[in-house]
Design a protein around this motif. Structure first.
Motif, PDB file in Angstrom:
ATOM      1  N   ALA A  74       0.838  -1.185   0.000  1.00  0.00           N
ATOM      2  CA  ALA A  74       0.000   0.000   0.000  1.00  0.00           C
ATOM      3  C   ALA A  74       0.878   1.242   0.000  1.00  0.00           C
ATOM      4  O   ALA A  74       1.716   1.434   0.885  1.00  0.00           O
ATOM      5  CB  ALA A  74      -0.922  -0.011   1.207  1.00  0.00           C
ATOM      6  N   ARG A  90      -9.653  -2.569   6.423  1.00  0.00           N
ATOM      7  CA  ARG A  90      -8.655  -2.587   7.478  1.00  0.00           C
ATOM      8  C   ARG A  90      -8.181  -4.027   7.608  1.00  0.00           C
ATOM      9  O   ARG A  90      -8.927  -4.895   8.083  1.00  0.00           O
ATOM     10  CB  ARG A  90      -9.253  -2.098   8.799  1.00  0.00           C
ATOM     11  CG  ARG A  90      -9.318  -0.586   8.889  1.00  0.00           C
ATOM     12  CD  ARG A  90     -10.024  -0.152  10.156  1.00  0.00           C
ATOM     13  NE  ARG A  90      -9.696   1.216  10.483  1.00  0.00           N
ATOM     14  CZ  ARG A  90     -10.318   1.938  11.410  1.00  0.00           C
ATOM     15  NH1 ARG A  90     -11.302   1.399  12.092  1.00  0.00           N
ATOM     16  NH2 ARG A  90      -9.959   3.173  11.646  1.00  0.00           N
ATOM     17  N   PRO A 102      -4.922   0.908  10.342  1.00  0.00           N
ATOM     18  CA  PRO A 102      -5.036   1.954   9.314  1.00  0.00           C
ATOM     19  C   PRO A 102      -5.944   1.523   8.171  1.00  0.00           C
ATOM     20  O   PRO A 102      -6.014   0.350   7.803  1.00  0.00           O
ATOM     21  CB  PRO A 102      -3.593   2.118   8.830  1.00  0.00           C
ATOM     22  CG  PRO A 102      -2.967   0.779   9.075  1.00  0.00           C
ATOM     23  CD  PRO A 102      -3.602   0.250  10.332  1.00  0.00           C
ATOM     24  N   TRP A 103      -6.635   2.490   7.596  1.00  0.00           N
ATOM     25  CA  TRP A 103      -7.471   2.235   6.431  1.00  0.00           C
ATOM     26  C   TRP A 103      -6.619   2.131   5.178  1.00  0.00           C
ATOM     27  O   TRP A 103      -5.638   2.857   5.015  1.00  0.00           O
ATOM     28  CB  TRP A 103      -8.476   3.360   6.238  1.00  0.00           C
ATOM     29  CG  TRP A 103      -9.651   3.306   7.153  1.00  0.00           C
ATOM     30  CD1 TRP A 103      -9.882   4.119   8.229  1.00  0.00           C
ATOM     31  CD2 TRP A 103     -10.752   2.410   7.091  1.00  0.00           C
ATOM     32  NE1 TRP A 103     -11.063   3.781   8.840  1.00  0.00           N
ATOM     33  CE2 TRP A 103     -11.619   2.737   8.153  1.00  0.00           C
ATOM     34  CE3 TRP A 103     -11.092   1.361   6.235  1.00  0.00           C
ATOM     35  CZ2 TRP A 103     -12.808   2.050   8.387  1.00  0.00           C
ATOM     36  CZ3 TRP A 103     -12.280   0.673   6.469  1.00  0.00           C
ATOM     37  CH2 TRP A 103     -13.124   1.021   7.522  1.00  0.00           C
ATOM     38  N   GLN A 104      -7.014   1.245   4.287  1.00  0.00           N
ATOM     39  CA  GLN A 104      -6.446   1.175   2.947  1.00  0.00           C
ATOM     40  C   GLN A 104      -7.586   1.190   1.941  1.00  0.00           C
ATOM     41  O   GLN A 104      -8.690   0.721   2.237  1.00  0.00           O
ATOM     42  CB  GLN A 104      -5.612  -0.099   2.764  1.00  0.00           C
ATOM     43  CG  GLN A 104      -4.400  -0.175   3.672  1.00  0.00           C
ATOM     44  CD  GLN A 104      -3.544  -1.401   3.417  1.00  0.00           C
ATOM     45  OE1 GLN A 104      -3.579  -1.985   2.340  1.00  0.00           O
ATOM     46  NE2 GLN A 104      -2.762  -1.793   4.413  1.00  0.00           N
ATOM     47  N   THR A 112      -3.463   0.111  -4.620  1.00  0.00           N
ATOM     48  CA  THR A 112      -3.764   0.089  -3.192  1.00  0.00           C
ATOM     49  C   THR A 112      -3.037   1.237  -2.501  1.00  0.00           C
ATOM     50  O   THR A 112      -1.829   1.400  -2.657  1.00  0.00           O
ATOM     51  CB  THR A 112      -3.337  -1.248  -2.557  1.00  0.00           C
ATOM     52  OG1 THR A 112      -3.991  -2.321  -3.233  1.00  0.00           O
ATOM     53  CG2 THR A 112      -3.701  -1.291  -1.083  1.00  0.00           C
ATOM     54  N   ARG A 114      -2.806   3.671   1.282  1.00  0.00           N
ATOM     55  CA  ARG A 114      -3.142   3.742   2.703  1.00  0.00           C
ATOM     56  C   ARG A 114      -3.388   5.202   3.091  1.00  0.00           C
ATOM     57  O   ARG A 114      -2.724   6.118   2.602  1.00  0.00           O
ATOM     58  CB  ARG A 114      -2.029   3.160   3.563  1.00  0.00           C
ATOM     59  CG  ARG A 114      -0.715   3.901   3.528  1.00  0.00           C
ATOM     60  CD  ARG A 114       0.299   3.298   4.503  1.00  0.00           C
ATOM     61  NE  ARG A 114       1.546   4.045   4.505  1.00  0.00           N
ATOM     62  CZ  ARG A 114       2.563   3.834   3.688  1.00  0.00           C
ATOM     63  NH1 ARG A 114       2.475   2.857   2.785  1.00  0.00           N
ATOM     64  NH2 ARG A 114       3.666   4.561   3.767  1.00  0.00           N
TER      65      ARG A 114
END
Length: 362
Positions: A74, A90, A102-104, A112, A114
């Protein structure tokens, strides 16, 4: 309503993962092409090895080749130029509250990215995948971001991060600039309609759960389950009563009047007491007793309807089907014709932690 029935219904709502209703078939085709290329390569290698015509006695069977896709790295989310989102997730995150993970986001092209550490709370994606809305710890509120241009909008509502530690709903309009943020199914604060462009915050009545939000001054649809029935309320109209206790609605149809819900039966002597009956009910959100029911067809054996989402056109709504036996098979998203009940497969859901992507009403 007795506590047992409510808990049973709530448990049903938690069974289905949050998934992407705007994912593209491109990713599935790309994976199938990669698998075919690997099989062809293995066959060519075998032919070359045996090209001299030699036959080796007592050749032990080789174990099957298992293709493991490499883990995609990411990259940091660019300031602009990001394509529509396929899904956000997540990794290895279980449950609705994973503030440390963390969100991706994954785009439809397969990139992808982050998000930064400030995006620690909830995240949602507009139905077209072009904008995301997330809780920013830096701004102490919801931020809406256009991924292509990089433009951001800050909601006029300041919120503590604790608002999102428990169950919440963040229901976006198609352009993301109008939304309802609701705590515990509308039963606790906040329960507010926020208009980012106008800079307004409107308090909603307690207990009303957000179903659908339109852009601008368009319809806002709320729902409130009772004992054995539910009410649906389009703001500006009188609420109507439907003969199901349910949370399983679609978003508002393109005609601005029609909703769909999953049909179900309730038997207090049965466990579980509430079971979906495999039907799809379409009804007017403003006029009671105007509804039609059709049986859903075309789902594979062992799958059952779980949730509804956005409309693909005037007659098809997206539906998430989940396996009755969790574990091995991934959930699948279908388009269902509300007139005939006939379904067609769109894509399988990626199984990678907590998923949040366009279109699903949850």
């Amino acid at each position: 309503m007795n506590r047992t029935l409510r808990e049973d219904l709530h448990a049903l709502a938690e069974q289905a993962p949050t998934v992407d209703l705007a994912a593209q078939a491109v990713r599935g085709a790309r994976r199938r092409r990669a698998a075919r290329r690997a099989v062809v390569a293995a066959a060519v290698t075998c032919l070359v090895a045996l090209g001299g015509g030699a036959i080796l006695p007592q050749v032990r069977p080789t174990p099957p080749i298992v293709l493991v896709p490499p883990e995609t790295k990411a990259l940091p989310l660019p300031a602009k130029g990001v394509g529509p989102v396929e899904q956000a997730f997540r990794p290895r995150c279980v449950g609705s509250s994973c503030t440390g993970s963390p969100w991706q986001i994954v785009t439809r092209q397969g990139d992808t990215y982050r998000l930064g550490k400030e995006a620690t709370g909830p995240l949602e994606v507009t139905a077209d995948g072009r904008r995301i809305a997330y809780y920013s710890s830096k701004h102490r509120g919801i931020v809406v971001r256009d991924l292509a241009s990089g433009k951001t909008w800050q909601a006029p509502l300041k919120q503590p991060a604790e608002d999102f530690v428990v169950e919440y709903a963040l229901r976006l309009s198609p352009n993301g600039l109008r939304f309802v943020v609701s705590g515990w199914g509308g039963r606790r604060e906040p329960n507010k309609l926020v208009d980012v462009e106008r800079g307004t915050v409107t308090n909603l009545k307690r207990g009303w759960w957000p179903v659908s939000v339109s852009d601008g001054s368009g319809p806002v649809v709320l729902a409130k389950p009772y004992d054995m029935t539910s009410q649906v309320w389009v703001l500006g109209h009188d609420p109507i009563t439907i003969r199901d206790f349910t949370y399983y609605y679609s978003s508002l149809a393109p005609d601005g009047q029609t909703l769909a819900r999953l049909g179900q039966t309730v038997d207090r002597d049965r466990r579980p007491m509430v079971q979906r009956d495999g039907s799809l009910v379409t009804f007017s959100a403003t006029q009671a007793d105007r509804e039609s029911r059709t049986s859903i067809s075309g789902l594979p054996e062992g799958f059952h309807p779980s949730r509804l989402g956005s409309w693909l056109n005037a007659t098809e709504v997206t539906l998430l089907a989940v396996p009755e036996s969790p574990g091995g098979t991934a959930p699948v998203v279908y388009a269902v014709d509300v007139r005939t009940g006939k379904s067609r497969e769109l894509f399988a859901v990626r199984k990678n932690g907590l998923n949040v992507v366009p279109g699903l009403v949850r």
